[in-house]
Design a protein around this motif. Structure first.
Motif, PDB file in Angstrom:
ATOM      1  N   VAL A 154     108.922  80.428  61.348  1.00  0.00           N
ATOM      2  CA  VAL A 154     107.616  81.063  61.174  1.00  0.00           C
ATOM      3  C   VAL A 154     106.640  80.381  62.127  1.00  0.00           C
ATOM      4  CG1 VAL A 154     105.739  81.576  59.574  1.00  0.00           C
ATOM      5  CG2 VAL A 154     108.113  81.636  58.772  1.00  0.00           C
ATOM      6  N   PHE A 155     106.030  81.171  63.036  1.00  0.00           N
ATOM      7  CA  PHE A 155     105.124  80.651  64.051  1.00  0.00           C
ATOM      8  C   PHE A 155     103.685  81.007  63.697  1.00  0.00           C
ATOM      9  CE2 PHE A 155     109.101  81.073  66.399  1.00  0.00           C
ATOM     10  CZ  PHE A 155     109.157  79.883  67.093  1.00  0.00           C
ATOM     11  N   SER A 156     102.789  80.090  64.064  1.00  0.00           N
ATOM     12  CA  SER A 156     101.353  80.329  63.952  1.00  0.00           C
ATOM     13  C   SER A 156     100.727  80.160  65.323  1.00  0.00           C
ATOM     14  CB  SER A 156     100.725  79.351  62.957  1.00  0.00           C
ATOM     15  OG  SER A 156      99.317  79.495  62.941  1.00  0.00           O
ATOM     16  N   LYS A 157     100.002  81.172  65.763  1.00  0.00           N
ATOM     17  CA  LYS A 157      99.367  81.121  67.072  1.00  0.00           C
ATOM     18  C   LYS A 157      98.049  80.381  66.996  1.00  0.00           C
ATOM     19  CE  LYS A 157      98.272  84.141  70.974  1.00  0.00           C
ATOM     20  NZ  LYS A 157      98.157  85.552  71.434  1.00  0.00           N
ATOM     21  N   ALA A 158      97.726  79.680  68.090  1.00  0.00           N
ATOM     22  CA  ALA A 158      96.468  78.935  68.144  1.00  0.00           C
ATOM     23  C   ALA A 158      95.278  79.887  68.070  1.00  0.00           C
ATOM     24  CB  ALA A 158      96.405  78.103  69.425  1.00  0.00           C
ATOM     25  N   ASP A 159      94.159  79.361  67.598  1.00  0.00           N
ATOM     26  CA  ASP A 159      92.971  80.192  67.409  1.00  0.00           C
ATOM     27  C   ASP A 159      92.344  80.627  68.728  1.00  0.00           C
ATOM     28  OD1 ASP A 159      93.192  80.060  64.660  1.00  0.00           O
ATOM     29  OD2 ASP A 159      92.000  78.217  64.521  1.00  0.00           O
ATOM     30  N   GLU A 160      92.576  79.855  69.809  1.00  0.00           N
ATOM     31  CA  GLU A 160      91.991  80.234  71.086  1.00  0.00           C
ATOM     32  C   GLU A 160      92.587  81.554  71.568  1.00  0.00           C
ATOM     33  OE1 GLU A 160      93.439  77.461  70.427  1.00  0.00           O
ATOM     34  OE2 GLU A 160      91.948  75.859  70.553  1.00  0.00           O
ATOM     35  N   PRO A 161      91.761  82.512  71.932  1.00  0.00           N
ATOM     36  CA  PRO A 161      92.287  83.831  72.327  1.00  0.00           C
ATOM     37  C   PRO A 161      93.134  83.788  73.594  1.00  0.00           C
ATOM     38  CG  PRO A 161      89.893  83.723  72.611  1.00  0.00           C
ATOM     39  CD  PRO A 161      90.296  82.468  71.923  1.00  0.00           C
ATOM     40  N   GLN A 162      92.820  82.890  74.523  1.00  0.00           N
ATOM     41  CA  GLN A 162      93.554  82.822  75.783  1.00  0.00           C
ATOM     42  C   GLN A 162      94.813  81.965  75.688  1.00  0.00           C
ATOM     43  OE1 GLN A 162      92.671  84.700  78.267  1.00  0.00           O
ATOM     44  NE2 GLN A 162      90.780  85.395  77.274  1.00  0.00           N
ATOM     45  N   SER A 163      94.965  81.236  74.616  1.00  0.00           N
ATOM     46  CA  SER A 163      96.087  80.291  74.496  1.00  0.00           C
ATOM     47  C   SER A 163      97.341  80.999  73.999  1.00  0.00           C
ATOM     48  CB  SER A 163      95.715  79.145  73.543  1.00  0.00           C
ATOM     49  OG  SER A 163      96.815  78.283  73.359  1.00  0.00           O
ATOM     50  N   GLU A 164      98.469  80.611  74.556  1.00  0.00           N
ATOM     51  CA  GLU A 164      99.767  81.132  74.132  1.00  0.00           C
ATOM     52  C   GLU A 164     100.548  80.095  73.322  1.00  0.00           C
ATOM     53  OE1 GLU A 164     101.892  82.446  77.512  1.00  0.00           O
ATOM     54  OE2 GLU A 164     100.473  84.037  78.043  1.00  0.00           O
ATOM     55  N   VAL A 165      99.928  78.967  73.081  1.00  0.00           N
ATOM     56  CA  VAL A 165     100.611  77.894  72.363  1.00  0.00           C
ATOM     57  C   VAL A 165     100.741  78.254  70.891  1.00  0.00           C
ATOM     58  CG1 VAL A 165     100.551  75.451  71.733  1.00  0.00           C
ATOM     59  CG2 VAL A 165      99.777  76.180  74.002  1.00  0.00           C
ATOM     60  N   GLN A 166     101.933  78.033  70.340  1.00  0.00           N
ATOM     61  CA  GLN A 166     102.194  78.294  68.939  1.00  0.00           C
ATOM     62  C   GLN A 166     102.709  77.016  68.275  1.00  0.00           C
ATOM     63  OE1 GLN A 166     103.723  82.530  68.104  1.00  0.00           O
ATOM     64  NE2 GLN A 166     104.842  81.935  69.933  1.00  0.00           N
ATOM     65  N   SER A 167     102.684  77.026  66.969  1.00  0.00           N
ATOM     66  CA  SER A 167     103.226  75.908  66.210  1.00  0.00           C
ATOM     67  C   SER A 167     104.223  76.449  65.194  1.00  0.00           C
ATOM     68  CB  SER A 167     102.109  75.134  65.490  1.00  0.00           C
ATOM     69  OG  SER A 167     101.382  76.006  64.631  1.00  0.00           O
ATOM     70  N   VAL A 168     105.237  75.653  64.916  1.00  0.00           N
ATOM     71  CA  VAL A 168     106.268  76.036  63.956  1.00  0.00           C
ATOM     72  C   VAL A 168     105.827  75.566  62.574  1.00  0.00           C
ATOM     73  CG1 VAL A 168     108.698  75.852  63.328  1.00  0.00           C
ATOM     74  CG2 VAL A 168     108.025  75.844  65.746  1.00  0.00           C
ATOM     75  N   LEU A 169     105.548  76.530  61.689  1.00  0.00           N
ATOM     76  CA  LEU A 169     105.125  76.190  60.336  1.00  0.00           C
ATOM     77  C   LEU A 169     106.319  75.914  59.423  1.00  0.00           C
ATOM     78  CD1 LEU A 169     102.275  78.809  59.733  1.00  0.00           C
ATOM     79  CD2 LEU A 169     102.101  76.484  60.672  1.00  0.00           C
ATOM     80  N   HIS A 170     107.343  76.747  59.526  1.00  0.00           N
ATOM     81  CA  HIS A 170     108.516  76.611  58.662  1.00  0.00           C
ATOM     82  C   HIS A 170     109.763  76.897  59.489  1.00  0.00           C
ATOM     83  CE1 HIS A 170     105.996  76.484  55.045  1.00  0.00           C
ATOM     84  NE2 HIS A 170     105.309  77.494  55.566  1.00  0.00           N
ATOM     85  N   HIS A 223     104.964  79.243  52.074  1.00  0.00           N
ATOM     86  CA  HIS A 223     103.568  79.102  51.647  1.00  0.00           C
ATOM     87  C   HIS A 223     102.674  79.139  52.886  1.00  0.00           C
ATOM     88  CE1 HIS A 223     104.599  78.148  47.470  1.00  0.00           C
ATOM     89  NE2 HIS A 223     105.612  77.465  47.972  1.00  0.00           N
ATOM     90  N   LEU A 224     101.775  80.106  52.920  1.00  0.00           N
ATOM     91  CA  LEU A 224     100.961  80.354  54.120  1.00  0.00           C
ATOM     92  C   LEU A 224      99.473  80.216  53.825  1.00  0.00           C
ATOM     93  CD1 LEU A 224     102.887  83.483  55.450  1.00  0.00           C
ATOM     94  CD2 LEU A 224     103.240  81.087  56.050  1.00  0.00           C
ATOM     95  N   LYS A 225      99.114  79.298  52.974  1.00  0.00           N
ATOM     96  CA  LYS A 225      97.712  79.091  52.666  1.00  0.00           C
ATOM     97  C   LYS A 225      96.962  78.632  53.910  1.00  0.00           C
ATOM     98  CE  LYS A 225      94.686  76.698  49.405  1.00  0.00           C
ATOM     99  NZ  LYS A 225      94.607  75.704  48.314  1.00  0.00           N
ATOM    100  N   ASP A 226      95.750  79.155  54.089  1.00  0.00           N
ATOM    101  CA  ASP A 226      94.870  78.826  55.219  1.00  0.00           C
ATOM    102  C   ASP A 226      95.398  79.344  56.555  1.00  0.00           C
ATOM    103  OD1 ASP A 226      93.223  77.483  53.433  1.00  0.00           O
ATOM    104  OD2 ASP A 226      94.285  75.574  53.749  1.00  0.00           O
ATOM    105  N   TYR A 227      96.390  80.228  56.532  1.00  0.00           N
ATOM    106  CA  TYR A 227      96.902  80.809  57.777  1.00  0.00           C
ATOM    107  C   TYR A 227      96.771  82.329  57.701  1.00  0.00           C
ATOM    108  CZ  TYR A 227      98.981  76.230  58.376  1.00  0.00           C
ATOM    109  OH  TYR A 227      99.178  74.873  58.490  1.00  0.00           O
ATOM    110  N   PRO A 228      95.867  82.918  58.478  1.00  0.00           N
ATOM    111  CA  PRO A 228      95.714  84.379  58.444  1.00  0.00           C
ATOM    112  C   PRO A 228      96.952  85.074  59.005  1.00  0.00           C
ATOM    113  CG  PRO A 228      94.393  83.419  60.205  1.00  0.00           C
ATOM    114  CD  PRO A 228      94.922  82.277  59.411  1.00  0.00           C
ATOM    115  N   LEU A 229      97.284  86.207  58.411  1.00  0.00           N
ATOM    116  CA  LEU A 229      98.472  86.941  58.854  1.00  0.00           C
ATOM    117  C   LEU A 229      98.372  87.399  60.304  1.00  0.00           C
ATOM    118  CD1 LEU A 229      99.382  89.195  55.787  1.00  0.00           C
ATOM    119  CD2 LEU A 229     100.418  87.039  56.505  1.00  0.00           C
ATOM    120  N   SER A 230      97.162  87.576  60.784  1.00  0.00           N
ATOM    121  CA  SER A 230      96.993  88.056  62.163  1.00  0.00           C
ATOM    122  C   SER A 230      97.518  87.066  63.191  1.00  0.00           C
ATOM    123  CB  SER A 230      95.516  88.345  62.429  1.00  0.00           C
ATOM    124  OG  SER A 230      94.739  87.166  62.215  1.00  0.00           O
ATOM    125  N   ASN A 231      97.644  85.791  62.811  1.00  0.00           N
ATOM    126  CA  ASN A 231      98.129  84.773  63.744  1.00  0.00           C
ATOM    127  C   ASN A 231      99.593  84.403  63.519  1.00  0.00           C
ATOM    128  OD1 ASN A 231      95.583  84.675  64.832  1.00  0.00           O
ATOM    129  ND2 ASN A 231      94.969  82.791  63.784  1.00  0.00           N
TER     130      ASN A 231
END
Length: 406
Positions: free
Chosen positions: A178-194, A216-224
């Motif tokens: 499960v990946f979460s994309k960074a909040d910066e719109p131009q950034s392609e960096v992601q982080s591995v949550l699970h 568990h995805l608390k504090d992580y919006p689905l859009s990211n």
């Protein structure tokens, strides 16, 4: 013996026998023993002489072989050994040698993908053979369910089954990230949550998994958020073979509704999970290159009490040099290494060089790959002029940030 003088002044010799107080039997026994000891001494002497001349002849042959450097003696010994082997054993030995040669040729073909400028490739060496060893074509399908609970902010994934996997498939399993994309719109960096894996299903091209996973995805919006499922073929003694993958963006999910997917498996794709600051310095006189690992930066929110280290693999002209590792560092948002490593780089103008930098974190069960990046004088789809800058400023370190892929 005794002597006496006559009246005429001439000396006369008189002799008489000495009688020993031994019997004839004892005398002949002593004589036979003496003869036996004499013969034994002669035999021992002959054996020692034979050993001496044999050793001298063997030493002469060895000296001639090593001094001359010719392969005639080696070939003669090889022929003698082959003649002495039984036909069955000889056939087995030849088959094993042919299989080893074929394996070496396959490994060289895999490395050529990274060491030759054409065709372009940035496949990491940890995944060599994942897609290229087998014919391209249909990879099969994967069936799974997704359900997002807004109240508990949890995502339930049910991995049902895979169907129509390729013929080479032996023991498939599914890796889930499960990946979460960074909040910066131009950034392609992601982080591995699970990250999880299903069980391995033995000897099946249509494996049934029927496993549920809860994220568990608390504090992580689905859009990211996005979920990536990789179907792999388990290998106990080598790298697992990637069969195919599928990716789903969670922003398209509707709250509190279950969705069933039956997706066709696609080729492997890369995800950017961080950056590493690398310095390069060329030493033309010493014919060496200095690779420096300065910093590692990640956007992962899950910074656990783990140690990380960097591993550097260098390939020059299709030859792999001995890899080097950094010391362990405590993992953080920005991990500082500040370590340099020297590698040989002969014939600077013509050498083909590939530097593979891998970041690992230590676990109680071993190690886990964080991400990889490559640097070198090859044309790849990821444009990078770091190598050219190093060659323009000889003997001076040049630092640049490189994206880490997984």
């Amino acid at each position: 013996m005794c002597s006496a003088f006559g009246g005429n002044g001439n000396m006369r010799f008189l002799s008489f026998q000495i009688h020993l107080p031994f019997s004839d039997t004892l005398k002949y026994s002593l004589l036979a023993l003496s003869i036996a000891l004499f013969l034994a001494a002669l035999i021992i002497l002959a054996c020692k002489m034979h050993q001496y001349f044999s050793y001298k002849a063997t030493s002469a042959v060895k000296d001639k072989k090593f001094v001359s450097g010719s392969n005639a003696e080696k070939k003669m010994e090889k022929n003698i050994l082959i003649k002495s082997l039984s036909p069955n054993f000889l056939d087995v030995a030849r088959k094993e040698q042919d299989s080893k040669i074929q394996l070496m040729q396959k490994e060289m073909e895999k490395l050529e993908v990274h060491l030759t400028p054409s065709p372009p490739s940035t496949e990491s060496l940890d995944n060599v053979g994942s897609d290229s060893d087998y014919p391209q074509g249909a990879r099969g399908r994967l069936k799974f369910h997704l359900h997002y609970n807004e109240k508990t902010t949890t995502l339930r994934l049910a991995v049902i089954e895979a169907t129509d996997l390729p013929e080479y498939t032996r023991d498939p399993f599914v890796r889930i990230r499960v990946f979460s994309k960074a909040d910066e719109p131009q950034s392609e960096v992601q982080s591995v949550l699970h990250e999880y894996e299903t069980r391995v299903v033995k000897n099946s091209r249509n494996p049934i998994f029927d496993e549920d996973f809860l994220f568990h995805l608390k504090d992580y919006p689905l859009s990211n958020l996005s979920i990536k499922l990789e179907v792999k073929d388990f290998d106990k003694y080598s790298r697992h073979t990637l069969i195919g993958e599928t990716r789903t963006v969670l922003k398209d999910l509707k709250v509190s509704e279950s969705f069933e997917f039956n997706e066709e498996l696609q080729e492997k794709s890369k995800d950017i999970i961080g950056e590493v600051l690398v310095s390069l310095k060329c030493l033309p006189t010493a014919q060496k290159i200095e690779v420096g690992i300065l910093k590692f930066k990640t956007s992962s929110p899950n910074i656990k009490e783990r140690d990380v280290y960097a591993r550097i693999d260098v390939f020059t002209n299709h030859h792999k040099q001995k890899h080097q590792k950094s010391s362990l560092r405590a993992k953080s948002k920005v991990t500082v290494f500040n370590e340099t490593f020297l590698f040989s780089l002969p014939d600077l103008g013509k050498s083909q060089c590939l530097i593979l930098i891998s970041l690992y974190e230590t676990l109680s069960s071993g190690k886990k790959l964080i991400g990889q990046t490559t640097v070198g004088n090859q044309k790849t789809k990821f444009k990078d002029n770091h190598w050219d800058l190093m060659m323009q400023t000889l003997r001076q370190p040049v630092a640049a940030w490189h994206l880490l892929h997984i």
